[in-house]
Design an enzyme around this catalytic site. Structure first.
Site, PDB file in Angstrom:
ATOM      1  N   ASN A  24       0.863  -1.174   0.000  1.00 38.62           N
ATOM      2  CA  ASN A  24       0.000   0.000   0.000  1.00 38.62           C
ATOM      3  C   ASN A  24       0.901   1.226   0.000  1.00 38.62           C
ATOM      4  OD1 ASN A  24      -1.780   2.062   0.583  1.00 38.62           O
ATOM      5  ND2 ASN A  24      -2.260   1.353   2.664  1.00 38.62           N
ATOM      6  N   LYS A  63       0.008   4.249  -0.140  1.00 40.36           N
ATOM      7  CA  LYS A  63      -0.633   5.410   0.494  1.00 40.36           C
ATOM      8  C   LYS A  63      -0.464   6.627  -0.429  1.00 40.36           C
ATOM      9  CE  LYS A  63       0.062   3.123   4.841  1.00 40.36           C
ATOM     10  NZ  LYS A  63       0.252   3.201   6.281  1.00 40.36           N
ATOM     11  N   HIS A 114      -9.080   0.875   5.556  1.00 37.24           N
ATOM     12  CA  HIS A 114      -7.772   1.097   6.183  1.00 37.24           C
ATOM     13  C   HIS A 114      -7.965   2.064   7.349  1.00 37.24           C
ATOM     14  CE1 HIS A 114      -3.686   2.413   6.876  1.00 37.24           C
ATOM     15  NE2 HIS A 114      -3.295   1.313   6.246  1.00 37.24           N
ATOM     16  N   GLU A 132      -6.380   4.524   8.284  1.00 38.56           N
ATOM     17  CA  GLU A 132      -6.225   5.947   7.934  1.00 38.56           C
ATOM     18  C   GLU A 132      -7.510   6.495   7.303  1.00 38.56           C
ATOM     19  OE1 GLU A 132      -2.546   5.403   5.795  1.00 38.56           O
ATOM     20  OE2 GLU A 132      -1.613   4.858   7.704  1.00 38.56           O
ATOM     21  N   GLU A 182      -4.505  -5.216  10.983  1.00 40.65           N
ATOM     22  CA  GLU A 182      -3.483  -4.181  11.145  1.00 40.65           C
ATOM     23  C   GLU A 182      -3.711  -3.439  12.459  1.00 40.65           C
ATOM     24  OE1 GLU A 182      -1.775  -2.948   7.115  1.00 40.65           O
ATOM     25  OE2 GLU A 182      -3.574  -1.761   7.404  1.00 40.65           O
ATOM     26  N   GLY A 220       3.314   2.055  10.674  1.00 44.36           N
ATOM     27  CA  GLY A 220       4.293   3.126  10.487  1.00 44.36           C
ATOM     28  C   GLY A 220       5.099   3.485  11.724  1.00 44.36           C
ATOM     29  N   SER A 268       4.161  -2.364  10.173  1.00 45.92           N
ATOM     30  CA  SER A 268       5.618  -2.437  10.357  1.00 45.92           C
ATOM     31  C   SER A 268       6.219  -3.774   9.956  1.00 45.92           C
ATOM     32  CB  SER A 268       5.998  -2.068  11.803  1.00 45.92           C
ATOM     33  OG  SER A 268       5.665  -0.711  12.065  1.00 45.92           O
TER      34      SER A 268
HETATM   35  P1  PGA Z   1       3.497   0.132   7.472  1.00 38.21           P
HETATM   36  O1  PGA Z   1       1.975   0.352   7.020  1.00 38.21           O
HETATM   37  O2  PGA Z   1       3.972  -1.141   6.847  1.00 38.21           O
HETATM   38  O3  PGA Z   1       4.213   1.347   6.967  1.00 38.21           O
HETATM   39  O4  PGA Z   1       3.491   0.039   8.976  1.00 38.21           O
HETATM   40  C1  PGA Z   1       1.098  -0.742   6.955  1.00 38.21           C
HETATM   41  C2  PGA Z   1      -0.246  -0.310   6.427  1.00 38.21           C
HETATM   42  O5  PGA Z   1      -0.751   0.757   6.807  1.00 38.21           O
HETATM   43  O6  PGA Z   1      -0.850  -1.036   5.599  1.00 38.21           O
END
Ligand code: PGA
Length: 247
Positions: A9, A11, A92, A94, A162, A168, A207
């Site tokens: 992803n 983003k 997601h 976010e 997640e 992140g 992560s």
């Molecule tokens: P990340 O994000 O691997 O940067 O922690 C995972 C995600 O939001 O799908």
């Protein structure tokens, strides 16, 4: 047997020039790779598909619930399918946080993805406060009830677990915690969908890096990963794909 899936992803990152990373990934994939998916920002979906052809699947990061209409700035699932993309990420954290998406919004988006012939990747995960309070499994069960449509094609339905606090941050749950979350998700899906739930793939996200991928992929019920930051560069993502192919 569920086919493993390494999903990236991007983003709101990348550029036309950065799509070169996709070509590099396609050239350096391990032999007999798992399914590989990249979800770039929507403006780059068509270019990404031209760039990599079938060896890397391309998907969208979000969609609208309607097939078309007066929804300025939104993207309909038939448009995503029309471009030749195969997947859509829905729910997601976010999107849930930045855009106030509820479980029922996510369910409607997942449904729209399936109706357009896409694979819907439905994201769930607890906040840090919920994790600290020991509420993880209850939160996941409530999100599964609310966000997963009744009328699924299990082969085109993927659940991504997640933990919000792991996205992140470089922090991850312990391997035991990931194992129990995934086992609980599988049980809940089986209670609802019976044997059909066997085909639903469960991804871990948050992560995932080259250094922890093998351990995470060794966990039963982990069928792959949804990767954010480490999917932007071939040098990071290909080792994760390789770890999955060897698991
Ligand atoms: P990340 O994000 O691997 O940067 O922690 C995972 C995600 O939001 O799908």
């Amino acid at each position: 047997m569920r086919r493993k899936l390494a999903a990236g992803n991007w983003k709101m990152n990348g550029s036309r020039a950065a799509l070169y990373e996709l070509a590099k990934m396609a050239e350096t994939l391990p032999e007999d790779p798992p399914e590989v998916l990249i979800c770039p920002p929507a403006p780059y979906i068509a270019h990404a598909i031209e760039m990599v052809g079938p060896s890397i699947m391309i998907g969208a990061q979000d969609c609208h619930t309607a097939e078309k209409g007066a929804h300025t700035g939104d993207i309909a699932t038939p448009m995503i399918a029309d471009l030749g993309a195969s997947h859509v990420i829905v729910g997601h954290s976010e999107r849930r946080t930045d855009h106030g998406e509820s479980d029922s919004d996510v369910r409607a988006k997942a449904d729209a993805g399936l109706k357009a012939g896409l694979t819907s990747i439905i994201c769930i995960g607890e906040s840090e406060a919920q994790y600290d309070a020991g509420e993880t499994i209850n939160v996941l069960n409530a999100q599964l009830r609310g966000s997963v449509p009744d009328d699924i094609d299990p082969y085109r339905t993927v659940i991504a677990y997640e933990p919000i606090w792991a996205i992140g941050t470089g922090k991850t749950p312990t391997l035991d915690e990931i194992a129990s979350a995934h086992a609980a998700i599988r049980t809940t899906l089986t209670d609802r969908f019976g044997d059909r739930a066997d085909a639903i793939r469960l991804l871990y996200g948050g992560s995932v890096k080259p250094g922890n991928a093998s351990d995470i992929f060794g966990i039963p019920e982990v069928d792959g990963a949804l990767v954010g930051g480490a999917s932007l560069k071939a040098d990071d993502f290909v080792p994760i794909i390789t770890a999955l192919s060897e698991s």
